[in-house]
Design an enzyme around this catalytic site. Structure first.
Site, PDB file in Angstrom:
ATOM      1  CG  ASP A 198      -2.355   0.629   0.827  1.00  0.00           C
ATOM      2  OD1 ASP A 198      -2.618   0.024  -0.178  1.00  0.00           O
ATOM      3  OD2 ASP A 198      -3.161   0.964   1.678  1.00  0.00           O
TER       4      ASP A 198
ATOM      5  CG  ASP B 250      -9.533  -6.857  13.024  1.00  0.00           C
ATOM      6  OD1 ASP B 250     -10.811  -5.825  13.420  1.00  0.00           O
ATOM      7  OD2 ASP B 250      -8.732  -7.281  13.352  1.00  0.00           O
TER       8      ASP B 250
END
Length: 810
Positions: A95, A508
Site C-alpha cells: 500500500d 476486522d
C-alpha cells in the site's frame, strides 16, 4: 461511588462470562482429507488433487516500519506450504507503492527457486528461512537423506547472500537513482545549450526513483513528487511467478546446485499489487487494500478460499491450510464463512511483561465462542470463504432447490442466492467488471464440500476441480489492473456490504460481525503445531498505542449500526452478547479509574472503604470471592492457560484500562459527537538500536500522554500510604487495623501496575525527567486538593486548645 463501580464490574463480568457457557474442542484428521481429495483412483489415475484453490493475501504499507526482509521471509513460507501447487496463489499488497518492497519481492521469488524444493525434499519445518536457521536444535534430527547436511550448508550460504542483497537494496536503489538523475540533468543541460537558453537558468529535473531497467518507478518515489507519492501514484500489478502446470515437474541433478531429483520444483503463482491512489479519494487504509486484492485475485486465480496474513506473520505449520480445509470440506462446511487460527508470537520477553501473548483471549474466550456461532475475526491468520466475503447469505439448500434443478452439481447464478439481486444490478454491487461478476458463481461452486454422501445436501460432484487452470493472458491481467483503480469502488457496495467493511479502525471485527449477522458460522482451528507465528510490540508505548487502536475501534462499533443490539435475528443470543462485550469493554475504564483512587482516598480521609463490617457482609464477600476464584481456576484449567500468564493478563488489563481504554473512550466520543477523525500509525516491526539484544525494544522509554493516568494512580497511592502511615504513628491511639486494611488495597493496585513501573525504568533506570516532573506535580496537586476539600480531623487536645487541625493553602 464504590457501589456504582461494583454494579458496573458485575455487569461487565457477566457479559464476559455468559458467552463461555458452550466451550468446545475440535480436532482434524489430515490423512482422511488426503485420502479423499489427493489419492489416485480409477477415475483419477494421476492423483490430481480435487481440493479447492486458495488465494493467500499478505499486506504491507511501509518498508521503513515493516522491513522487507521480514516480508520476504513470510512470502517464502507461503510459497513452500504443503498444498497442491497449482491450487495456490500468493498476493502481496504494497500500500506504500515502494520500489524497495517490489525489488525485495523479486529477490524472494528468485530465491524461492531453491528454497521451496529444498523444503519439499527434506520436509523442513518451519519454512521461514530466518526462523529455520535460527532454531537452537539439532537440524539433522528426523532427517533420513544422506545429502541433507550438504544441501543445508549450500542453502544457508545462498540465504546469507540473499539477506545481503535485500539489506543492500536501499543503497542500490539510491545509487542507481542518483546516477540516472545525473544523466537526465546532463541531457537537459545539453539540450539547453543547443537551444540557446540562458545557461544560468536553474535546471528543473524531477528527482525520480528508477527501476533496474532504466525506467521511472510508477509508484512512490524516495523524494515524493506529483503522481509519485504515497497518496498519489498509479496502480501496479506484476505477476512475478506465473501459474504452474497442473502436473508435477520433477527436478534433476543438473538443473540446480542441489540435486532435486524426484522433487516437484513447481512454484505457486505470486503477484505483486499496489493499488492506484489519487488525491480526493478515500482509500480506506488496510480494508481498502484487502478489497483491491479480493477483486484482483478474483480475476486472476479466483480461489474459493482466501487466507490473509500480516507481513510479519509467517506460516509456521506447512499443513495449516489443510487443517482449515478439513472444516470447510466437512458436512455442513458450506455454512462456514471463515476459519480463524489463534495468533502466536515470537520475540516476546520471557516474562511476557505486557501480556503480548494474550493467551487468556486466544485460548479462553475465542475457544469458548467456537461453541456458539464462532470466534470473532482478529485481522490475520484467517481463511475466508470468498462467497461469504461477497456479502451473500449462507446457502439454504431447501429454498434454492425449489427454484433450480441439479443445484448440487451445477454452478448457479448470483441471483439464486440473493433473490433481491437482479443480474442487471451486479455492477451496482460489485462494480462494472464482467470477469469479476462471472467469477462469483464459480467461486461459490468450487467452495462446496463433496456431494459424496446423502447427508451432504449442498455439494459438488467429485472430480470437478481436477480440470487444469487456464493460463493467464494479457486481457486478464489488464482487467486485474482496472479493478485496483481508485475509482472502481465508486457507487458500489464495496466496503459497505461486500468485502472488508469500511468506517472503523478495527475493520476486522466489523467484517466478521457482518458475516455472523447474516447467519454464517465460523470455526476456531487450534493445531497441535502452531499454524502461524508473528511479532508483537514489546515496547510499552507501542503496546499501549496498539491497545488504543483496538479500543477506539470498539467504541466506534458501539456507537455505529454495527452495535450487536441492532443485529438481526440470525445472530445467536450468546454471540450477540459476545459482540456487545466487544463494544462495551472500553467503558469499564471510567469505573476502573475511580476504583483505583478509592484506596488512596480512604487512606487520606482516615475512613475504611467499608464503613461497617458485620458477619453477614463478610460471609457474602467470602462466598463471592470463592465463586470468582473457582470460576477463574476452572477457566484456566480448561483452556490450558498458565497462572503466570493469567496474572500478566490481569496486570495489563488494569494498565490498559487506566490508560489506553480511557483515551479510546474520549477519542471515540469525539469522533461520534464532533466528527473528529483519529489517525493511527503503523506499529513498527523493526528491532531496537541494540541489534545484539532481541529484547532491546523492551527497555526503550518513549513518552506518551497515555502514561499519565497510571503514573498519577501509582503516585497518589504511594503518597496516601505515606500520609496514612505518618498519621497512624503520630496519633494518640494508633489504629493499625485501618492502616493495614486500606494499605492492602493500595498495594493491590500497585501490584497490578508493577510491569508499568518496570517499563518506565528502562534498562538502567534511564527514565525521562518529564515522567517524574509531571507525575510528581499531578500527584501532589491532587493530594493537596483532597486535603483542602476534606481536611483531616485533629486530635481532641488540639481542638480544645483552639489549634487548627486542618490544612489551609497559604
Amino acid at each position: 461511588m464504590s457501589v456504582v463501580c461494583e454494579i458496573w464490574f458485575a455487569f461487565s463480568w457477566i457479559l464476559d462470562q455468559i458467552p463461555k457457557l458452550c466451550p468446545i474442542n475440535r480436532s482434524t484428521d489430515l490423512q482422511v482429507l488426503r485420502d479423499k481429495f489427493d489419492m489416485p483412483s480409477p477415475s483419477n489415475p494421476t492423483g490430481r488433487s480435487d481440493l479447492p484453490g486458495v488465494d493467500l493475501f499478505v499486506s504491507t504499507a511501509d518498508p521503513d516500519k515493516e522491513p522487507p526482509l521480514v516480508t520476504a521471509n513470510t512470502i517464502l513460507s507461503i510459497l513452500a506450504i504443503d498444498y497442491p501447487v497449482e491450487k495456490l496463489a500468493c498476493y502481496i499488497s504494497d500500500d506504500g507503492g515502494a520500489l524497495l518492497t517490489f525489488e525485495a519481492m523479486a529477490e524472494a521469488a528468485s530465491f524461492a527457486d531453491l528454497w521451496v524444493p529444498f523444503c519439499r525434499k527434506h520436509d523442513i519445518e518451519p519454512r521461514n528461512p530466518e526462523s529455520y536457521f535460527s532454531l537452537k536444535v539439532d537440524p539433522t534430527k528426523n532427517k533420513s537423506r544422506t545429502d541433507f547436511v550438504k544441501d543445508r550448508r549450500r542453502i544457508k550460504r545462498e540465504y546469507d547472500e540473499f539477506k545481503v542483497r535485500i539489506n543492500g537494496l536501499p543503497d542500490s536503489i539510491r545509487r542507481r537513482s542518483e546516477a540516472f538523475n545525473a544523466r537526465e540533468e546532463m541531457k537537459m543541460m545539453k539540450h539547453l545549450r543547443e537551444s540557446g537558453a540562458d545557461p544560468l537558468e536553474p535546471i528543473k529535473v524531477p528527482k525520480a526513483t528508477w527501476m533496474a531497467d532504466g525506467t521511472h518507478w510508477p509508484g512512490t518515489w524516495t523524494i515524493p513528487s506529483s503522481e509519485h507519492s504515497k497518496g498519489d501514484h498509479a496502480g501496479i500489478l506484476q505477476v512475478m511467478l506465473k501459474p504452474p502446470s497442473s502436473d508435477p515437474l520433477m527436478g534433476s541433478s543438473e538443473d540446480k546446485m542441489i540435486d532435486f531429483t524426484d522433487v516437484d520444483i513447481r512454484l505457486p503463482m505470486f503477484v505483486y499489487v499496489s493499488r492506484e491512489k489519487r488525491p480526493g479519494y478515500d482509500h480506506n487504509k488496510k480494508a481498502g487494500a484487502m478489497n483491491s486484492l479480493v477483486r484482483a485475485s478474483a480475476v486472476l486465480s479466483n480461489g474459493p478460499f482466501i487466507l490473509n496474513l500480516d507481513c510479519d506473520h509467517y506460516i509456521y505449520n506447512c499443513q495449516a491450510i489443510r487443517e482449515g480445509m478439513c472444516f470447510m470440506m466437512d458436512r455442513g462446511g458450506e455454512n462456514i464463512c471463515y476459519i480463524q487460527f489463534p495468533q502466536r508470537f515470537e520475540g516476546i520477553d520471557p516474562s511476557d511483561r505486557y501480556a503480548n501473548h494474550n493467551t487468556v483471549f486466544f485460548d479462553g474466550n475465542m475457544r469458548a465462542l467456537d461453541g456458539v456461532q464462532g470466534p470473532v475475526y482478529v485481522g490475520t491468520g484467517c481463511m475466508f470463504r470468498r462467497f461469504a466475503l461477497y456479502g451473500f447469505d449462507p446457502p439454504q439448500a431447501d429454498k434454492i432447490a425449489t427454484h433450480t434443478t441439479n443445484s448440487e452439481t451445477e454452478t448457479l447464478k448470483a441471483s439464486d442466492f440473493d433473490p433481491d439481486l437482479d443480474m442487471h444490478l451486479l455492477p451496482k454491487r460489485f462494480g462494472n467488471s464482467t470477469m469479476l461478476a462471472e467469477s462469483i458463481p464459480i467461486a461459490e461452486f468450487q467452495g462446496r464440500p463433496l456431494a459424496d454422501h446423502p447427508a451432504v445436501k449442498y455439494g459438488r460432484p467429485p472430480g470437478a476441480l481436477r480440470v487444469p487452470r487456464e493460463p493467464l493472458d494479457a486481457t486478464t491481467v489488464a482487467e486485474a489492473v482496472s479493478v485496483i483503480s481508485c475509482w472502481y469502488e465508486d457507487k458500489t457496495e464495496w466496503g459497505d456490504r461486500v468485502g472488508w467493511i469500511y468506517g472503523s479502525v478495527t475493520e476486522d471485527v466489523v467484517t466478521g460481525y457482518r458475516m455472523h449477522n447474516r447467519g454464517w458460522h465460523s470455526v476456531y482451528c487450534i493445531t497441535k503445531r502452531d499454524a502461524f507465528r508473528g511479532s508483537a510490540p514489546i515496547n510499552l508505548t507501542d503496546r499501549l498505542h496498539q491497545v488504543l487502536r483496538w479500543a477506539t475501534g470498539s467504541v466506534e462499533i458501539f456507537f455505529s449500526r454495527n452495535n450487536a443490539l441492532l443485529g438481526s435475528s440470525r445472530l445467536k443470543l450468546l454471540q450477540r452478547l459476545a459482540y456487545l462485550n466487544v463494544g462495551i469493554y472500553p467503558f469499564t475504564s471510567m469505573f476502573l479509574i475511580v476504583y483505583c483512587f478509592l484506596p488512596a482516598l480512604s487512606l487520606f480521609s482516615g475512613y475504611f472503604i467499608v464503613q461497617t463490617l458485620n458477619v453477614t457482609f463478610l460471609v457474602y464477600l467470602l462466598i463471592i470471592t470463592i465463586c470468582l476464584i473457582s470460576l477463574a481456576i476452572l477457566e484456566v484449567k480448561w483452556s490450558g492457560v498458565g497462572l503466570e500468564e493469567w496474572w500478566r493478563n490481569e496486570q495489563f488489563w488494569l494498565i490498559s484500562g487506566t490508560s489506553a481504554h480511557l483515551a479510546a473512550v474520549m477519542q471515540g466520543l469525539l469522533k461520534v459527537i464532533a466528527g473528529i477523525e483519529i489517525s493511527f500509525t503503523l506499529t513498527s516491526k523493526s528491532a531496537g538500536d541494540d541489534v545484539d539484544d532481541i529484547y532491546a525494544d523492551l527497555y526503550l522509554v518513549k513518552w506518551t500522554s497515555l502514561m499519565i493516568p497510571p503514573i498519577v494512580i501509582a503516585m497518589v497511592n504511594i503518597i496516601a500510604i505515606a500520609v496514612a502511615f505518618s498519621r497512624t504513628i503520630y496519633s494518640t491511639v494508633p489504629q493499625w487495623s485501618k492502616l493495614i486494611g486500606g494499605a492492602f488495597f493500595s498495594f493491590w493496585v500497585l501490584a497490578h501496575l508493577y510491569p508499568f513501573a518496570k517499563g518506565l525504568m528502562g534498562r538502567r533506570g534511564k527514565t525521562p525527567t518529564i515522567v517524574f516532573v509531571w507525575s510528581g506535580l499531578i500527584a501532589i496537586t491532587l493530594s493537596l486538593l483532597w486535603i483542602a476539600i476534606s481536611p483531616p480531623k485533629g486530635t481532641s487536645t488540639s481542638q480544645g486548645d483552639g489549634g487548627g487541625g486542618g490544612f489551609q493553602f497559604p
